[in-house]
Write a protein that holds these residues in place. Sequence first.
Motif, short mmCIF file in Angstrom:
data_model
loop_
_atom_site.label_atom_id
_atom_site.label_comp_id
_atom_site.label_asym_id
_atom_site.label_seq_id
_atom_site.Cartn_x
_atom_site.Cartn_y
_atom_site.Cartn_z
N GLU A 106 -29.14 10.20 -16.41
CA GLU A 106 -29.98 9.96 -15.24
C GLU A 106 -31.16 9.05 -15.60
OE1 GLU A 106 -30.69 13.56 -13.10
OE2 GLU A 106 -32.29 12.62 -11.93
N GLY A 107 -31.38 8.04 -14.80
CA GLY A 107 -32.53 7.16 -15.00
C GLY A 107 -32.31 6.05 -16.02
N ASP A 108 -31.14 6.04 -16.67
CA ASP A 108 -30.88 5.03 -17.71
C ASP A 108 -30.88 3.62 -17.14
OD1 ASP A 108 -30.66 6.73 -19.83
OD2 ASP A 108 -28.47 6.57 -20.06
N ARG A 109 -31.35 2.70 -17.97
CA ARG A 109 -31.20 1.28 -17.66
C ARG A 109 -29.92 0.80 -18.36
NH1 ARG A 109 -36.49 -1.17 -19.47
NH2 ARG A 109 -37.75 -0.60 -17.70
N VAL A 110 -28.96 0.32 -17.57
CA VAL A 110 -27.64 -0.02 -18.11
C VAL A 110 -27.42 -1.52 -17.96
CG1 VAL A 110 -25.15 0.37 -17.82
CG2 VAL A 110 -26.76 2.24 -17.40
N LEU A 111 -26.94 -2.17 -19.03
CA LEU A 111 -26.65 -3.61 -18.97
C LEU A 111 -25.17 -3.88 -19.22
CD1 LEU A 111 -27.51 -6.65 -18.93
CD2 LEU A 111 -27.80 -6.47 -21.42
N ALA A 112 -24.55 -4.62 -18.30
CA ALA A 112 -23.19 -5.15 -18.51
C ALA A 112 -23.36 -6.62 -18.86
CB ALA A 112 -22.36 -4.99 -17.25
N THR A 113 -22.92 -7.01 -20.07
CA THR A 113 -23.20 -8.38 -20.52
C THR A 113 -22.19 -9.41 -19.99
OG1 THR A 113 -22.15 -7.76 -22.60
CG2 THR A 113 -24.54 -7.81 -22.57
N THR A 127 -27.80 7.25 -10.21
CA THR A 127 -29.15 7.57 -10.70
C THR A 127 -29.63 6.57 -11.75
OG1 THR A 127 -28.06 8.99 -12.29
CG2 THR A 127 -28.96 10.05 -10.33
N CYS A 128 -28.77 5.60 -12.15
CA CYS A 128 -29.23 4.66 -13.18
C CYS A 128 -29.64 3.34 -12.54
CB CYS A 128 -28.15 4.45 -14.23
SG CYS A 128 -26.84 3.36 -13.71
N LYS A 129 -30.27 2.49 -13.36
CA LYS A 129 -30.62 1.14 -12.88
C LYS A 129 -29.68 0.18 -13.59
CE LYS A 129 -34.96 3.12 -13.11
NZ LYS A 129 -35.59 3.58 -14.33
N PHE A 130 -28.97 -0.60 -12.81
CA PHE A 130 -27.88 -1.40 -13.36
C PHE A 130 -28.23 -2.89 -13.37
CE2 PHE A 130 -23.87 -3.68 -13.19
CZ PHE A 130 -23.14 -3.06 -14.18
N TYR A 131 -27.96 -3.53 -14.51
CA TYR A 131 -28.23 -4.96 -14.68
C TYR A 131 -26.93 -5.63 -15.11
CZ TYR A 131 -33.04 -3.38 -14.61
OH TYR A 131 -34.22 -2.80 -14.23
N GLY A 132 -26.55 -6.69 -14.42
CA GLY A 132 -25.30 -7.36 -14.76
C GLY A 132 -25.53 -8.85 -15.01
N VAL A 174 -25.68 -0.47 -23.33
CA VAL A 174 -25.28 -1.88 -23.21
C VAL A 174 -23.76 -1.94 -23.41
CG1 VAL A 174 -25.58 -4.22 -24.12
CG2 VAL A 174 -27.49 -2.61 -24.20
N TYR A 175 -23.07 -2.57 -22.48
CA TYR A 175 -21.62 -2.65 -22.66
C TYR A 175 -21.05 -4.02 -22.29
CZ TYR A 175 -20.52 -1.95 -17.62
OH TYR A 175 -20.40 -2.07 -16.26
N GLN A 176 -19.89 -4.28 -22.89
CA GLN A 176 -19.18 -5.53 -22.67
C GLN A 176 -17.72 -5.17 -22.42
OE1 GLN A 176 -19.80 -8.93 -22.61
NE2 GLN A 176 -17.61 -9.06 -22.26
N MET A 177 -17.24 -5.43 -21.21
CA MET A 177 -15.87 -5.04 -20.85
C MET A 177 -15.07 -6.30 -20.54
SD MET A 177 -13.48 -2.98 -19.67
CE MET A 177 -12.95 -1.89 -18.39
N GLY A 178 -14.20 -6.73 -21.46
CA GLY A 178 -13.37 -7.91 -21.22
C GLY A 178 -14.14 -9.20 -21.43
N GLY A 179 -13.44 -10.24 -21.87
CA GLY A 179 -14.05 -11.56 -21.98
C GLY A 179 -14.50 -11.94 -23.38
N ILE A 180 -14.92 -10.95 -24.19
CA ILE A 180 -15.53 -11.29 -25.49
C ILE A 180 -14.52 -11.92 -26.46
CG2 ILE A 180 -15.25 -9.01 -26.54
CD1 ILE A 180 -18.10 -9.48 -27.78
N ASN A 181 -13.22 -11.66 -26.26
CA ASN A 181 -12.21 -12.30 -27.11
C ASN A 181 -12.38 -13.81 -27.12
OD1 ASN A 181 -10.76 -10.07 -27.98
ND2 ASN A 181 -9.34 -10.09 -26.25
N PHE A 182 -12.91 -14.36 -26.01
CA PHE A 182 -12.99 -15.82 -25.89
C PHE A 182 -14.42 -16.35 -25.84
CE2 PHE A 182 -9.05 -14.44 -23.67
CZ PHE A 182 -8.17 -14.87 -24.64
N PHE A 183 -15.40 -15.53 -26.20
CA PHE A 183 -16.77 -16.05 -26.23
C PHE A 183 -16.88 -17.14 -27.30
CE2 PHE A 183 -19.52 -12.22 -24.63
CZ PHE A 183 -18.89 -12.29 -23.40
N SER A 184 -17.78 -18.10 -27.08
CA SER A 184 -18.03 -19.14 -28.10
C SER A 184 -18.47 -18.50 -29.41
CB SER A 184 -19.14 -20.08 -27.64
OG SER A 184 -18.70 -20.90 -26.61
#
Length: 266
Positions: A106-113, A127-132, A174-184
């Motif tokens: 509850e109350g967590d600040r969550v980042l999807a990169t 209940t969390c604050k979400f940043y994408g 902090v989480y990263q779901m999909g895509g990182i296989n091809f990051f620069s």
Amino acid sequence: MRVETLEILCSPLERAPLQLETETSAEGEIRRFLVNHEHGLKFPIRDGIPIFVEPHQITGINGRFRKIYDSWAPFYDLLSRVGLYILGVSERKLRKEFIASLEIKEGDRVLATSVGTGADLHLIPQTCKFYGLDLSDGMLRICRNKMRKVGVPVELFLGQAEHLPFKDGAFDVVYQMGGINFFSDQEKAIREMVRVAKNGSKIVIMDETEQVARTLENIPGINAWFRHQHRPIVPPTALVPEGMEQMESCELYDGQAWYLSFRKPA
Ligand SMILES: C[S@@+](CC[C@H](N)C(=O)[O-])C[C@H]1O[C@@H](n2cnc3c(N)ncnc32)[C@H](O)[C@@H]1O
């Protein structure tokens, strides 16, 4: 933009603090910017989304993927559902289990990169604050339309995971779901995840395995992601900075996804 969001933002390269400024054009249009006068920095906010990278500033393979995701954004949700169906994986189950594994409190600040179209927004606890953040304007636009229908407060940013526009220790998850296989630059992106996480925070990364890339590279439409793949797909355990705790790495869904999690020391 919430005041507390402004407090955790910084410029992605210099890490300089930013303030919000408003300008009125000759036509009476109000434009908002995030600025740092000392460093001569000015980032526009378009349709509520701060723009931290312009197309000409994107380097390496990220440029190619930005274009792919921009053009496929309207079909992404359908394509990913079809892709997962072909692989025999339930998208609903996969997303539910992934979000549960983040242990959001509850109350967590969550980042999807790389938030993409926000396909998992409806599963994020209200209940969390979400940043994408995402590199593709097209994907973010779809996400923005979706976020109006969910109860969780969401803020979106256009930028590169390799240069996050957030201050050190800003997030609880902090989480990263999909895509990182091809990051620069996967290593830089993982270092950035660690930098912006608070001490003791959980960091989770997941993407498809080589086995999936081989299956999907023959399917028209979806194959754009896998053609010209420039390196073997392996979970980036060797790129996790030294000293991280509770590191777990495994394959899920009959070897179709790799999953990596660890905790920044408290
Ligand atoms: C496979 S999609 C996953 C989207 C979303 N996380 C999901 O679960 O549906 C990969 C996403 O990564 C984004 N992306 C690719 N390279 C990126 C980078 N270097 N920085 C940030 N986002 C990036 C793409 O624009 C795309 O939205």
